[in-house]
Design a protein around this motif. Sequence first.
Motif, short mmCIF file in Angstrom:
data_model
loop_
_atom_site.label_atom_id
_atom_site.label_comp_id
_atom_site.label_asym_id
_atom_site.label_seq_id
_atom_site.Cartn_x
_atom_site.Cartn_y
_atom_site.Cartn_z
N LYS A 43 -9.98 11.43 4.28
CA LYS A 43 -10.23 12.64 5.06
C LYS A 43 -9.15 13.69 4.77
CE LYS A 43 -13.82 11.61 7.78
NZ LYS A 43 -15.05 12.45 7.88
N PHE A 44 -7.91 13.23 4.63
CA PHE A 44 -6.82 14.15 4.33
C PHE A 44 -7.03 14.80 2.97
CE2 PHE A 44 -2.56 15.10 2.64
CZ PHE A 44 -2.06 15.93 3.66
N GLU A 45 -7.44 14.00 1.99
CA GLU A 45 -7.72 14.53 0.65
C GLU A 45 -8.84 15.57 0.69
OE1 GLU A 45 -6.49 10.75 -2.22
OE2 GLU A 45 -8.57 11.02 -1.58
N ALA A 46 -9.82 15.34 1.56
CA ALA A 46 -10.95 16.28 1.67
C ALA A 46 -10.49 17.65 2.15
CB ALA A 46 -12.01 15.71 2.60
N THR A 47 -9.44 17.67 2.96
CA THR A 47 -8.91 18.95 3.46
C THR A 47 -7.84 19.51 2.54
OG1 THR A 47 -7.23 17.86 4.84
CG2 THR A 47 -9.40 18.25 5.84
N HIS A 48 -7.42 18.71 1.55
CA HIS A 48 -6.42 19.15 0.55
C HIS A 48 -6.95 18.76 -0.83
CE1 HIS A 48 -4.15 18.82 4.31
NE2 HIS A 48 -3.24 19.63 3.79
N PRO A 49 -7.87 19.54 -1.37
CA PRO A 49 -8.57 19.19 -2.61
C PRO A 49 -7.68 18.90 -3.82
CG PRO A 49 -9.63 21.04 -1.53
CD PRO A 49 -8.34 20.83 -0.82
N ASP A 50 -6.48 19.45 -3.85
CA ASP A 50 -5.59 19.25 -4.99
C ASP A 50 -4.57 18.13 -4.76
OD1 ASP A 50 -6.75 21.36 -6.48
OD2 ASP A 50 -5.59 22.82 -5.33
N VAL A 51 -4.83 17.30 -3.76
CA VAL A 51 -3.89 16.24 -3.40
C VAL A 51 -4.53 14.86 -3.54
CG1 VAL A 51 -2.54 15.23 -1.51
CG2 VAL A 51 -2.58 17.71 -1.83
N THR A 52 -3.78 13.93 -4.06
CA THR A 52 -4.19 12.52 -4.10
C THR A 52 -3.21 11.72 -3.25
OG1 THR A 52 -5.11 12.70 -6.34
CG2 THR A 52 -4.55 10.49 -5.55
N VAL A 53 -3.73 10.92 -2.33
CA VAL A 53 -2.89 10.08 -1.48
C VAL A 53 -2.90 8.66 -2.05
CG1 VAL A 53 -2.46 9.18 0.84
CG2 VAL A 53 -3.45 11.47 0.54
N ARG A 54 -1.73 8.16 -2.35
CA ARG A 54 -1.60 6.79 -2.87
C ARG A 54 -0.91 5.94 -1.82
NH1 ARG A 54 1.97 3.59 -5.96
NH2 ARG A 54 3.57 5.21 -5.90
N PHE A 55 -1.55 4.83 -1.46
CA PHE A 55 -1.01 3.96 -0.40
C PHE A 55 -0.36 2.71 -0.98
CE2 PHE A 55 -4.30 6.21 2.14
CZ PHE A 55 -3.48 6.70 3.14
N ASN A 56 0.67 2.26 -0.29
CA ASN A 56 1.32 0.99 -0.57
C ASN A 56 1.41 0.26 0.76
OD1 ASN A 56 2.86 -1.09 -1.77
ND2 ASN A 56 4.77 -0.04 -1.29
N PHE A 57 0.62 -0.79 0.93
CA PHE A 57 0.58 -1.51 2.21
C PHE A 57 1.35 -2.83 2.11
CE2 PHE A 57 -3.44 0.94 2.18
CZ PHE A 57 -3.25 1.68 3.33
N GLY A 58 2.01 -3.20 3.21
CA GLY A 58 2.74 -4.46 3.23
C GLY A 58 3.48 -4.61 4.55
N ALA A 59 4.30 -5.64 4.65
CA ALA A 59 5.12 -5.84 5.83
C ALA A 59 6.12 -4.69 5.95
CB ALA A 59 5.85 -7.17 5.75
N SER A 60 6.31 -4.17 7.13
CA SER A 60 7.17 -3.00 7.33
C SER A 60 8.58 -3.22 6.78
CB SER A 60 7.23 -2.64 8.82
OG SER A 60 5.95 -2.30 9.31
N GLY A 61 9.14 -4.39 7.03
CA GLY A 61 10.50 -4.67 6.56
C GLY A 61 10.58 -4.71 5.04
N MET A 62 9.55 -5.25 4.40
CA MET A 62 9.52 -5.30 2.94
C MET A 62 9.41 -3.89 2.35
SD MET A 62 6.66 -7.05 0.45
CE MET A 62 5.49 -5.74 0.87
N LEU A 63 8.60 -3.05 2.99
CA LEU A 63 8.45 -1.67 2.52
C LEU A 63 9.77 -0.91 2.65
CD1 LEU A 63 4.97 -0.83 4.09
CD2 LEU A 63 5.46 -1.46 1.72
N LEU A 64 10.48 -1.15 3.74
CA LEU A 64 11.80 -0.52 3.92
C LEU A 64 12.74 -0.93 2.80
CD1 LEU A 64 13.80 1.17 5.60
CD2 LEU A 64 14.33 -0.91 6.88
N GLN A 65 12.71 -2.20 2.43
CA GLN A 65 13.57 -2.68 1.35
C GLN A 65 13.24 -1.99 0.04
OE1 GLN A 65 13.24 -6.96 1.18
NE2 GLN A 65 13.94 -7.25 3.28
N GLN A 66 11.95 -1.76 -0.21
CA GLN A 66 11.54 -1.06 -1.43
C GLN A 66 12.08 0.36 -1.46
OE1 GLN A 66 7.27 -1.37 -1.37
NE2 GLN A 66 7.25 -3.52 -1.98
N ILE A 67 11.99 1.05 -0.32
CA ILE A 67 12.50 2.42 -0.24
C ILE A 67 14.01 2.42 -0.43
CG2 ILE A 67 12.79 4.41 1.30
CD1 ILE A 67 10.07 3.60 2.55
N ARG A 68 14.68 1.46 0.16
CA ARG A 68 16.14 1.35 0.03
C ARG A 68 16.54 1.17 -1.44
NH1 ARG A 68 19.68 -0.22 4.11
NH2 ARG A 68 17.94 -1.07 5.33
N GLN A 69 15.67 0.49 -2.19
CA GLN A 69 15.94 0.22 -3.61
C GLN A 69 15.48 1.36 -4.53
OE1 GLN A 69 14.05 -3.58 -4.14
NE2 GLN A 69 15.51 -4.64 -2.80
#
Length: 250
Positions: A43-69
Amino acid sequence: MKRLLAFLFVGLVAAAPCVALAQQLTVSAAASLTDAFKEVGAKFEATHPDVTVRFNFGASGMLLQQIRQGAPVDVFASADEQTVTRGVEAGLFDESTRRDFATNALVLIVPAAQGSPVKSVMDLSNPAVRRIAIGKVSTVPVGRYTQQALEKAMLWDALAPKFAQADSVRQVLDYVSRGEADAGFVYRTDAALMPGKVEIVQAVGGHDPVTYPVIAVSASREKALAKAFLDYLLTPSAQDILKRYGFSQS
């Protein structure tokens, strides 16, 4: 052939400005948000035609570690406040952008149609219950909510030998749905995805509120776009999607 190559070159040059204008927003989000966020992203992409949203799903703590790295992430959505607070304290997030956008509930589930002896948390002490699936306390918010609830019920230490620790709430759901665990703790929204395979036997209390905060990553190169996505999560359109998947408004 020369004319063809010249035509292709002109075509690529003409397309170059469009490619340059294209933007990608990378969102790391708690596993329990997978289904709802995929629809929100579309839905967000539909309102922003020039944008692509890429998701990375996982455990919140693991995602934080990825960002930290150093993982290139623009927006982080967690299933708990604690993980976001740790990121803020580490200078990884822009605290001014932090906002809560949804809530959830912790539930106890069992495999469906198997005549489980488990009707409440207290029944987990039954010798017939051999394996209880829980999220890893160190990285999975649902695991910490589970620990709080079982400590409140004075059962955590007694049940510890039965725990099968999972890397995400979705893995807990898989263990129970396949009958590999006699019971497990997940969010209400996850249990709703498998009505014929798991059964909710109790809404579990005795823990911190299950609140979902979202925040912009300080190192994001798409700060304006990240803010636009944060704002969109609070719109009626996004909130209606979250509600359909069983989330409540914060």
